[in-house]
Design an enzyme around this catalytic site. Structure first.
Site, PDB file in Angstrom:
ATOM      1  CG  LEU A 489      -1.508   1.298   1.531  1.00  0.00           C
ATOM      2  CD1 LEU A 489      -2.658   1.523   0.267  1.00  0.00           C
ATOM      3  CD2 LEU A 489      -2.276   1.159   2.843  1.00  0.00           C
ATOM      4  CD  GLU A 490       3.177   4.600  -4.214  1.00  0.00           C
ATOM      5  OE1 GLU A 490       2.431   4.318  -5.169  1.00  0.00           O
ATOM      6  OE2 GLU A 490       4.460   5.312  -4.472  1.00  0.00           O
ATOM      7  CB  ILE A 491       0.109   6.088   2.869  1.00  0.00           C
ATOM      8  CG1 ILE A 491      -0.563   4.879   3.341  1.00  0.00           C
ATOM      9  CG2 ILE A 491      -0.253   7.374   3.513  1.00  0.00           C
ATOM     10  CD1 ILE A 491      -0.874   4.683   4.634  1.00  0.00           C
ATOM     11  CB  THR A 527       4.783   2.254  -7.085  1.00  0.00           C
ATOM     12  OG1 THR A 527       3.432   2.988  -7.199  1.00  0.00           O
ATOM     13  CG2 THR A 527       5.286   1.912  -5.723  1.00  0.00           C
TER      14      THR A 527
END
Ligand SMILES: *[C@@H]1O[C@H](CO)[C@@H](O)[C@H](O)[C@H]1NC(C)=O
Ligand SMILES: *[C@@H]1O[C@H](CO)[C@@H](O)[C@H](O)[C@H]1NC(C)=O
Ligand SMILES: *[C@@H]1O[C@H](CO)[C@@H](O)[C@H](O)[C@H]1NC(C)=O
Length: 743
Positions: A489-491, A527
């Site tokens: 998960l990219e916050i 990403t």
């Protein structure tokens, strides 16, 4: 042996008090309790080993003691493995070999114990812990779901170095031993009993006057003490009479021809799977083989020497680095949020929204899934039900539990319940006006503390937050598809996002089982900034006439899980087109090189990738293997680019792809988009499939050498320009060879 133990104990008592191991006599049984007071789990650290040696010295020299029980006082953990820091601090392979030999010796003493020793196992019994347990004369395990046995060393690029490669085949047979050691698979108690890893099972207890874990450990101890006495009284046999089938199997395995066939088959299979990129599996096979063919002594030597070599290997360092990075990304680095998120609203029941709902309701969050289409919400509900039902079929959940979990999910067309939402994640169509409208509607119906999280991949969080009354509560949560399978998960945070909002979003992500990285808002975030370079460079190479199969092989031989052209087919050519144009418009020529018109033509022709059945390859339902789509190749030929041979070797093709991506990762760190190299490496491995054996872009620079990377890029820059201009951070590292991202 006794004298030796006393010397060991004398040595230890000189410098350190006993803190990790204690024992108590229950009649003539010594109950030895393991408990590392400095950590959440027990490991076979130096202190644990010396305490054990000391305690065993006392026990063995006490004539009144007739048997012993090893048990852990830690809830959910017997011994979780060796101490990784101890392994990592080895400076040479000789040192690591010695470490392995000391472990072998200690565990060999347990094996040769003059009195029977019972391992009473509750919780994780892994790696060194399992090697220790299988040297005991008898094993009892709880049927708890927390009880798992296994040898996960291979996942860290290592092998069981304390006699495990020698003892395990004797205990469970060659095929099962190879399976355990080469996959690192965790084995539940029931299965362990069937395999012969443990002799007896006991049921865990529920809570009573004391918590369940405590009661279970006490009960396990009681049973183990009984068994210990039974063994001494010869009421419990130490060796079980073998079944006819087992005897037959032993006879077959006794034939060297059969064993040789097994080594060969297993070697070929692992070679194919690892493509020779991971050295540990071959060394495991070699160590087992040495012991079985040349005797225990030779086996121990092979095991310890191979262990020494593996500890110093780049691959193991990379894998251990990822292990540490992942642990760090599963902890909340922003503290406990002021208000725990209990109720989660999700807008949009498409693939993403449904996936997010699935991983949330599953973990105890009250989940409200809202969409404007009746059809979509019922499809979403079905999908979530089916995923839970699969767990019921696999027996990891009861149908009763499934129904209770489902009762925490509500799917609806209106905003009922949003007045209780602590966080709302939107996964609606990527259109800024729509997102603004949705945000305003959400703020109307939710309480002031509610966080607004957006799953966008193409819009800026800052732009979305511009419409908010409370921009400090707006954050990006970039999930990857399929949500239930992809770990990352990219916050994404803006300058206005508050620390408490980050803490809450992190805790939700961690609860959902994700590995969380936190990055600053910028087009593509971290990403996509990396992955679009791969996409563009790949397209350019195809236009230069590099064949699909060659490109595919060059990617997989670096350790990428899938050939690059297939990745593009998975992503979809329409998505690729959109993303590359977006990055080009955001960052300019750095994302240039290919002619994206070719993607436009491919999309027009309906070649959108796997989802349309045709991309660079042709896909057939139910068939995994795919043929080249020659029509797509013909289209590529209509947009030719030329490349000089000086940058077109196999090596250059691989390093053109690598260097662009790696340089972008470094640029993200330089700009403060990334907080540290470790999160960058985790993001690249878990979102892009960057090869774990390399460990990520930052570790790649450490291994490959920054100066060497700069000179390689300069060579490509001469031909292709901007995409290969090394960033300042890389230049700084190239100038100073002592600079490294990891020490
Ligand atoms: C329903 O879901 C599909 C696929 O995810 C999407 O294309 C469609 O726009 C959705 N419909 C509505 C009304 O949201
Ligand atoms: C349902 O939600 C409540 C409130 O968060 C939670 O306490 C409970 O554990 C959830 N139930 C299940 C089965 O996850
Ligand atoms: C959510 O994130 C995924 C992954 O990047 C992306 O494909 C999708 O378009 C995003 N937005 C929505 C509305 O699902």
């Amino acid at each position: 042996m006794l004298a030796l133990c006393l010397i060991v104990s004398l040595n230890c008592s000189l410098h350190q008090a006993r803190t990790h191991v204690s024992y108590e006599l229950k009649d003539d049984v010594a109950v030895v309790r393991l408990n590392d007071p400095t950590a959440k789990v027990n490991t076979l650290s130096l202190q644990m080993q010396s305490d054990l040696a000391e305690v065993m010295g006392e026990i063995w020299s006490n004539e009144a003691v007739k048997s012993a029980v090893f048990i852990s006082s830690k809830p959910g953990c017997f011994i979780a493995g060796a101490d990784i820091n101890m392994i990592q601090s080895c400076q040479s392979s000789e040192e690591a070999t010695r470490l392995s030999q000391e472990g072998q010796k200690m565990i060999d003493k347990i094996d040769k114990s003059p009195i029977p020793i019972i391992a009473a196992i509750h919780g994780s019994c892994l790696g060194g812990g399992l090697e220790f347990a299988i040297a005991c004369q008898y094993r009892i395990a709880t049927r708890s779901k927390n009880t798992v046995l296994g040898t996960p060393e291979v996942m860290l690029g290592l092998l069981p170095g304390a006699g495990g490669t020698q003892r395990l085949p004797q205990m469970v047979g060659l095929p099962d031993a190879f399976d355990m050691m080469l996959t690192g698979r965790r084995i539940r108690a029931e299965k362990a009993k069937k395999m012969g890893l443990v002799q007896q099972l006991v049921d865990p207890l529920g809570p009573g006057m004391k918590p369940a874990e405590e009661r279970t450990i006490e009960y396990l101890e009681e049973v183990a003490v009984g068994v210990a006495k039974g063994i001494v009284d010869k009421k419990v046999p130490l060796t079980k009479e073998k079944s006819f089938k087992e005897k037959l199997q032993d006879r077959v395995m006794g034939l060297s021809l059969v064993r040789r066939k097994i080594y060969k088959t297993v070697s070929e299979k692992t070679q194919k799977q690892t493509r020779g990129l991971y050295p540990a599996p071959a060394k495991i096979i070699q160590s087992v083989q040495a012991g079985l063919e040349k005797g225990r002594e030779a086996g121990y030597l092979a095991e310890s020497e191979n262990f020494g070599k593996l500890v110093m290997s780049q691959e193991s360092k990379a894998l251990i680095g990822l292990y540490h990075g992942q642990l760090a990304c599963k902890k909340n680095r922003y503290g406990t949020p002021e208000k725990e998120v209990k109720t989660l609203g999700i807008l949009g029941a498409g693939l993403m929204g449904t996936g997010i709902a699935q991983v949330s309701v599953d973990k105890g969050l009250i989940t409200i899934l809202k969409d404007t289409s009746e059809e979509n919400i019922s499809r979403g509900q079905d999908q979530i039900y089916r995923s839970l039902d699969t767990k019921v079929k696999r027996k990891s959940m009861t149908s009763f539990q499934r129904d209770i979990v489902m009762s925490n999910l509500s799917v609806q067309l209106d905003s009922t319940g949003f007045q209780n939402a602590d966080m709302v994640v939107e996964a609606v169509f990527e259109d800024i006006n729509l997102k603004h409208r949705v945000l305003k509607e959400v703020e109307e119906v939710t309480p002031p503390h509610c966080i607004f999280a957006t799953n966008t991949s193409a819009l800026s969080i800052k732009d979305i937050a511009a419409a908010s009354k409370r921009p400090e509560k707006v954050i990006g949560m970039h999930y990857f598809s399929p949500v239930d399978k992809m770990q990352l998960l990219e916050i994404v945070i803006t300058d206005e996002t508050s620390k408490d909002t980050i803490a809450a979003a992190s805790s939700v992500g961690i609860k959902q089982g994700k590995t969380v990285i936190v990055v600053k808002d910028c087009p593509g975030f971290y990403t996509n900034r990396c992955s679009i370079h791969v996409l563009v460079e790949l397209l350019k190479m195809l236009q230069e006439g590099v064949g699909l199969d060659r490109l595919s092989d060059l990617g997989t031989s670096l350790g990428f899980p899938m050939g690059f052209p297939m990745v593009v087919d998975e992503v979809g050519h329409d998505v690729s087109l959109h993303s590359s144009q977006f990055m080009l418009s955001s960052y300019g020529s750095r994302y240039g090189g290919a002619d994206t018109d070719v993607l436009e033509v491919l999309v027009e022709r309906g070649f959108k990738g796997r989802k349309s059945g045709k991309g660079f390859y042709l896909y057939e339902k139910g068939k995994n293997y795919k043929k080249v789509n020659h029509e797509a190749v013909d289209i590529l030929k209509k947009f030719p680019l030329t490349a000089p041979p000086s940058v077109s070797s196999d090596w250059d093709i691989q390093h053109r792809l690598m260097s662009r991506t790696v340089n972008e990762a470094l640029l993200c760190l330089q700009e403060g988009v990334l907080r540290n190299p470790a999160e960058g490496d985790i993001g690249a491995v878990f979102a892009l499939g960057f090869p774990p054996c390399i460990g990520g872009p930052f570790r790649f620079v450490d291994t490959f050498g920054a100066d060497r990377l700069v000179s390689t890029m300069r060579r490509y820059e001469e031909v292709y320009g901007d995409p290969f201009t090394p960033c300042q951070l890389l230049l700084d590292y190239a100038k100073d060879p002592s600079k490294r991202f990891y020490n």
